[in-house]
Design an enzyme around this catalytic site. Structure first.
Site, PDB file in Angstrom:
ATOM      1  CE  LYS A 250      92.327 -67.099  47.390  1.00  0.00           C
ATOM      2  NZ  LYS A 250      93.211 -66.105  46.351  1.00  0.00           N
ATOM      3  CG  HIS A 301      85.339 -65.472  42.174  1.00  0.00           C
ATOM      4  ND1 HIS A 301      85.295 -66.767  42.763  1.00  0.00           N
ATOM      5  CD2 HIS A 301      86.426 -65.218  42.608  1.00  0.00           C
ATOM      6  CE1 HIS A 301      86.047 -67.004  43.544  1.00  0.00           C
ATOM      7  NE2 HIS A 301      86.897 -65.900  43.357  1.00  0.00           N
ATOM      8  CG  ASP A 330      89.535 -61.742  41.700  1.00  0.00           C
ATOM      9  OD1 ASP A 330      90.808 -60.949  43.025  1.00  0.00           O
ATOM     10  OD2 ASP A 330      89.359 -62.940  41.921  1.00  0.00           O
TER      11      ASP A 330
END
Length: 394
Positions: A250, A301, A330
């Site tokens: 990110k 993920h 997550d």
């Protein structure tokens, strides 16, 4: 430990013969030389000292100079103990650089000032009754005192340590100092790696206005799920260290996409999905095991068990187990956290979703493990809770 000591009476043992002593030393030396995890090295050291001199308990104490404390995780039968570096008989031995050798800790006049209300400080904490006791300081290669061996309660019929026992424990202490220095260096390197990884993970999250507690929670959830699935302690620890890096990609997502408060357009969503590939490419060329694992986590993920995830559209067992575990950790944390564009979901709603997504988004085995570990997971969520977090979780 594979060294048979024949009973003279039901609770008594005999001293080792010379050939048995050599076998104990060689066996433990081989095990210690192969071990790199500090806690395991300390336990092996304690076991070696105990077996060498036939004591009931043996403790390896380390000096924490930053906190002026002595600490041990390997006092047999108890968890970590910390005491002031000058406290008690072990504190006396370390402070005065002097071996302590007494037959009864409670009647010995010389060391009576080091009792607390008539008892040893550690006995007060554990409820144990110390009688015979030896403490031998040990040093590193620079000659600095780094801790002490403490042997408690001789298990032979006379219940007293001998001068020969002190010689043997001094030998063990000399070996301990040299071996522990290497283990401590490895431990320090690993702790530094962990700190760097958590910091990098927090940087990735902070750009999207999420606190570092998200990565801490994901790390702890992943650890619990790994253990619940039956992974080894070593592999669970590895995933715990690597999973905070799941969203490191990110850092390269434009602010107008990453920090957009409303729903993303299809084009923006595609840009956001790129954080998985960015993270993977940042980490994949490292030779460090932790970072290689983090690369897998960053890449996979957001894959789904049914093959409808991204970036590769992997399905079922094609998805690495690290990616499957981190996915559950997550998503659980994202749904339970408040964002600028949504309220935090109630727990029942999250649990119902996980039931519905068993075999769809999530590995069915891991969903089962999640529910088995739920009480521990909720405790972690409470410990690392935070409020008013604002972040896109894609």
């Amino acid at each position: 430990m594979g060294h048979e000591l024949f009973d003279l009476e039901p609770r008594f043992k005999r001293d080792l013969e010379p050939q048995e002593m050599l076998r104990v030393i060689f066996d433990y030396a081989a095990k210690i030389a192969k071990e790199r995890i500090l806690d395991n090295v300390l336990m092996l050291m304690a076991d070696m000292g105990r077996d060498m001199i036939v004591s009931d308990r043996c403790t390896v104490w380390l000096l924490d100079t930053k906190k002026n404390e002595l600490w041990s995780k390997v006092a047999h039968g108890v968890d970590e103990i910390r005491i002031p570096s000058t406290a008690g008989l072990v504190g006396y031995a370390v402070t005065h650089d002097k071996a302590v050798f007494i037959d009864d800790a409670y009647t010995n006049d010389e060391y009576k000032p080091y009792l607390v209300n008539g008892a040893l400080r550690t006995d007060q904490q554990t409820g144990y009754r110390t009688k015979a006791l030896m403490v031998i300081p040990f040093r590193n290669n620079e000659g600095e005192i780094m801790g002490a061996y403490q042997a408690i309660n001789k298990m032979t019929t006379n219940e007293q340590f001998s001068v020969k026992d002190m010689e043997y424990l001094t030998l063990a202490a000399s070996y301990a100092g040299k071996s522990l220095e290497s283990a401590l260096l490895t431990h320090e390197i690993e702790e530094t790696q962990k700190e760097i990884i958590f910091t990098m993970g927090e940087i990735g999250e902070s750009r999207s206005k999420e606190t570092g507690n998200h990565v801490k929670r994901v790390a702890e959830y992943s650890y619990l799920l790994a253990l619940g699935l039956g992974m080894s302690q070593e592999e669970a620890d590895l995933l715990k260290m690597a999973s905070p890096m799941h969203d490191i990609g990110k850092v390269a997502i434009p602010d107008d996409v990453l920090k957009k408060p409303g729903k993303l357009t299809d084009e923006e969503f595609k840009i956001m999905q790129g954080h998985t590939l960015i993270g993977y490419n940042l980490l994949k060329n490292s030779n460090r095991h932790i970072l290689k694992t983090a690369a897998v986590v960053a890449h996979e993920h957001h894959e789904k068990w049914n093959g409808r995830g991204y970036p590769q559209g992997l399905k079922g067992d094609e998805i690495h187990i690290y990616g499957r575990i981190t996915a559950i950790a997550d998503v659980f944390d994202a749904l339970g956290s408040e964002r600028v564009y949504k309220k935090a979901w109630e727990l029942d709603r999250i649990l119902n979703l996980f039931k519905e997504e068993r075999g769809e988004h999530f590995d069915p085995r891991l969903v089962d493990v999640f529910f088995e570990q739920l009480p521990a997971i909720l405790r972690i969520r409470n410990i690392y809770s935070d409020d008013n977090l604002e972040e896109h979780s894609v």
